[in-house]
Motif scaffolding. Structure first.
Motif, PDB file in Angstrom:
ATOM      1  N   GLU A 274      -7.279   5.549  -6.142  1.00 28.32           N
ATOM      2  CA  GLU A 274      -6.142   6.174  -5.429  1.00 28.32           C
ATOM      3  C   GLU A 274      -5.399   7.149  -6.344  1.00 28.32           C
ATOM      4  O   GLU A 274      -5.011   8.233  -5.927  1.00 28.32           O
ATOM      5  CB  GLU A 274      -5.136   5.110  -4.964  1.00 28.32           C
TER       6      GLU A 274
ATOM      7  N   GLU B 250       8.314   6.502   0.681  1.00 29.13           N
ATOM      8  CA  GLU B 250       7.219   5.538   0.606  1.00 29.13           C
ATOM      9  C   GLU B 250       7.754   4.105   0.723  1.00 29.13           C
ATOM     10  O   GLU B 250       7.161   3.268   1.390  1.00 29.13           O
ATOM     11  CB  GLU B 250       6.485   5.726  -0.731  1.00 29.13           C
TER      12      GLU B 250
ATOM     13  N   LEU C  70      -4.965  11.144  -5.882  1.00 33.14           N
ATOM     14  CA  LEU C  70      -3.642  11.761  -5.808  1.00 33.14           C
ATOM     15  C   LEU C  70      -3.476  12.832  -6.888  1.00 33.14           C
ATOM     16  O   LEU C  70      -3.003  13.937  -6.614  1.00 33.14           O
ATOM     17  CB  LEU C  70      -2.557  10.682  -5.934  1.00 33.14           C
TER      18      LEU C  70
ATOM     19  N   GLN D 199      -1.854   1.196   3.111  1.00 35.37           N
ATOM     20  CA  GLN D 199      -0.528   1.779   2.893  1.00 35.37           C
ATOM     21  C   GLN D 199       0.100   1.284   1.584  1.00 35.37           C
ATOM     22  O   GLN D 199       0.687   2.061   0.838  1.00 35.37           O
ATOM     23  CB  GLN D 199       0.379   1.431   4.082  1.00 35.37           C
TER      24      GLN D 199
ATOM     25  N   GLN E 292      -1.542   0.218  -1.013  1.00 36.14           N
ATOM     26  CA  GLN E 292      -2.301   0.794  -2.131  1.00 36.14           C
ATOM     27  C   GLN E 292      -1.907   2.240  -2.390  1.00 36.14           C
ATOM     28  O   GLN E 292      -1.770   2.662  -3.534  1.00 36.14           O
ATOM     29  CB  GLN E 292      -3.803   0.703  -1.838  1.00 36.14           C
ATOM     30  N   THR E 293      -1.719   3.006  -1.315  1.00 36.12           N
ATOM     31  CA  THR E 293      -1.311   4.403  -1.470  1.00 36.12           C
ATOM     32  C   THR E 293       0.069   4.458  -2.117  1.00 36.12           C
ATOM     33  O   THR E 293       0.313   5.267  -3.009  1.00 36.12           O
ATOM     34  CB  THR E 293      -1.245   5.104  -0.095  1.00 36.12           C
TER      35      THR E 293
END
Ligand code: ZN
Ligand code: ZN
Ligand code: ZN
Length: 521
Positions: free
Chosen positions: A449, A473, A453, A389, A391-392
């Motif tokens: 990542e 986020e 994205l 989470q 990292q995203t």
């Protein structure tokens, strides 16, 4: 924008034109004759002024039409300005060219550098008749002189009358265009700038939390294995049931004074910590008690050049060397430190010690052990999820920052990558290979990542992250079951200050190795 800029504070002028009120806000110029520090202050002043405005119809950038010498300073200032404006403003950006008589009301040599920078910053702004306007104040000046009976001005009355008419026509064309433009909600631009400094400042925090998840993972795996072995081999299970299951949590400690330190190999040294592991110490403090606001531990971060040992306006750009005798290195070799993270252990097994103490039978102990194994497994799963989470989230933050300003330089630097690069180099230098491996792994999953994205955005399956996506986020991070609360603590800087330099622990004999890998740090 060029020359001796007369405005240092913003001034507002109101005009009534064709029954409509037009408000002009005259901001300080950038590319100031007083040098880059003044430019920086002026950009800040422009942003401060924006705080008081709700909506903007247009942003008029004034330039002279025939300036082939628009060099590094021009590029720097355009980048400063455009990367701070929200991308929605690109349709509101207009160019005004003064002294237009010199080029017969056409764009001269300024065209090439201007078009280049607009392209380079990926602004999407296409310069053309609809966004360029030409003015010349000589007609007005003639009128002022004429009134004082100074009629002998070169060019004569009819020439100046023409200039007046042409300029007035351009002003009307400008105002008509502006009336037809959609207004820009300034809060978008302000939010972008606030979000930027917040998100860039998060690089260090998120990297430390991500690293700690790996440590916790290892702890939990070890605990699980030991407990399973105890069950398999028997023995004193009641004793084994007292095993504590812990995770590692980074806790933020603010430094008593913020500092600018030098990272150049000849300005750092290595000391051994309490475990005998070498650690690089940034011992050369070039500015103590530095109040500049820049993200921590990012070498050569843009605004650091305005820190006091580098302020010399004669050296406009390159070669801002440090004024400290003991240092003398370029500003890009420096970084800012205002807080540190200390890894602390936290118990997660909830079994009451008293209950465990009362366990006498092996069967009772067995039940506790099994439950502890389950706890360890469950927490491994949670920590993996929270690592992913984080990292995203930071990939999304970077994509948001690199896409939402008018100027989207492909060279927009990623604070996370810069932070990790520095610490990979330091870990390698100290011989802490395991740390270096973890940070390198973090870096590659981060870039991965971002790629994923960006591909999803390009494919249309995901929309560009906007301010709301960033807010969501951040909320998500704060709500993480295991680390959310600790992250909030790290954001809010509520921890107590402590005394002394955070980096110096145990001084080692001067056995500092300086291999070739040392040099590029
Ligand atoms: Zn400073
Ligand atoms: Zn220095
Ligand atoms: Zn130095």
């Amino acid at each position: 924008m060029t020359g001796k800029s007369s405005t240092k504070k913003s001034l507002t002028y109101c005009f009534n034109m064709d029954g409509k009120t037009v408000r002009f806000i005259d901001t300080p110029g950038i590319i100031d004759t007083e040098g880059p520090n003044q430019d920086h202050r002026n950009v800040k002043e422009i942003l401060r002024m924006l705080e008081s405005v709700g909506k903007l119809s247009a942003i008029l950038i004034l330039l002279t039409p025939n300036d082939p010498r628009l060099d590094a300073t021009f590029r720097f200032c355009m980048t400063e300005l455009l990367t701070r404006l929200h991308r929605d403003t690109s349709q509101n950006i207009l160019f005004g060219f003064t002294n237009a008589n010199t080029t017969s009301f056409k764009l001269g040599a300024t065209m090439i550098p201007l078009d280049e920078i607009l392209k380079e910053l990926q602004t999407g702004i296409v310069r053309g008749e609809s966004n360029e306007y030409f003015f010349d104040s000589e007609g007005f000046m003639f009128l002022a002189a004429y009134k004082q009976n100074l009629q002998e001005m070169a060019g004569g009355k009819s020439h100046h009358a023409t200039l007046w008419t042409q300029s007035a026509g351009e002003v009307h064309r400008l105002v008509t265009t502006v009336m037809g433009l959609p207004t820009h909600d300034v809060s978008m631009t302000l939010k972008l700038n606030r979000t930027r400094s917040f998100l860039e400042g998060l690089a260090k925090t998120l990297a430390n939390f991500t690293t700690s998840t790996k440590t916790s993972q290892k702890r939990l795996e070890n605990a699980e294995r030991e407990l399973a072995e105890a069950i398999a081999h028997g023995g004193n299970l009641a004793e084994k049931a007292k095993t504590k299951i812990t995770i590692t949590v980074p806790v933020r400690y603010n430094l008593p004074r913020k500092q600018t330190v030098c990272c150049h190999p000849s300005c750092v040294s290595q000391v051994k910590d309490e475990n005998g592991v070498l650690r690089t110490v940034f011992k050369t403090v070039c500015h103590d008690n530095c109040d500049i606001t820049v993200p921590d531990e990012i070498k050569g971060v843009h605004d650091l050049q305005y820190c006091s040992p580098f302020r010399r306006w004669l050296k406009i750009f390159a070669g801002y060397a440090c004024q400290q005798e003991k240092c003398k290195h370029d500003w890009t070799e420096h970084m800012h430190i205002s807080y540190e993270f200390r890894n602390e252990e936290r118990m997660i097994d909830i079994d009451d010690e008293e209950v465990i103490d009362k366990i006498r039978s092996n069967e009772g102990a067995m039940q506790i052990l099994k439950r502890q194994i389950q706890t360890a497994q469950k927490h491994q799963e949670m920590i993996r999820k929270e690592r992913a989470q984080i990292q995203t989230a930071r990939a999304l933050f970077y994509v948001y920052l690199s896409q939402n300003s008018v100027g989207r330089s492909s060279a927009y630097s990623d604070a996370t990558v810069q932070y990790l690069d520095l610490h990979i180099a330091v870990a390698n230098q100290d011989g802490r290979t395991e740390d270096a491996t973890e940070l390198t792994r973090q870096k590659s999953s981060h870039t991965e990542e971002i790629k994923t994205l960006k591909n999803a955005i390009a494919a249309g399956t995901v929309s560009y992250p906007d301010e709301e996506a960033v807010d969501r986020e951040i909320e998500g991070l704060k709500n993480m079951t295991l680390l959310g609360k600790d992250l909030i603590d790290a954001f809010d800087q509520r921890n107590v200050e402590f005394e002394g330099c955070p980096f110096i622990q145990v001084e080692s004999k001067s056995k500092t190795k300086k291999g070739p890998w040392f040099r590029w740090l």
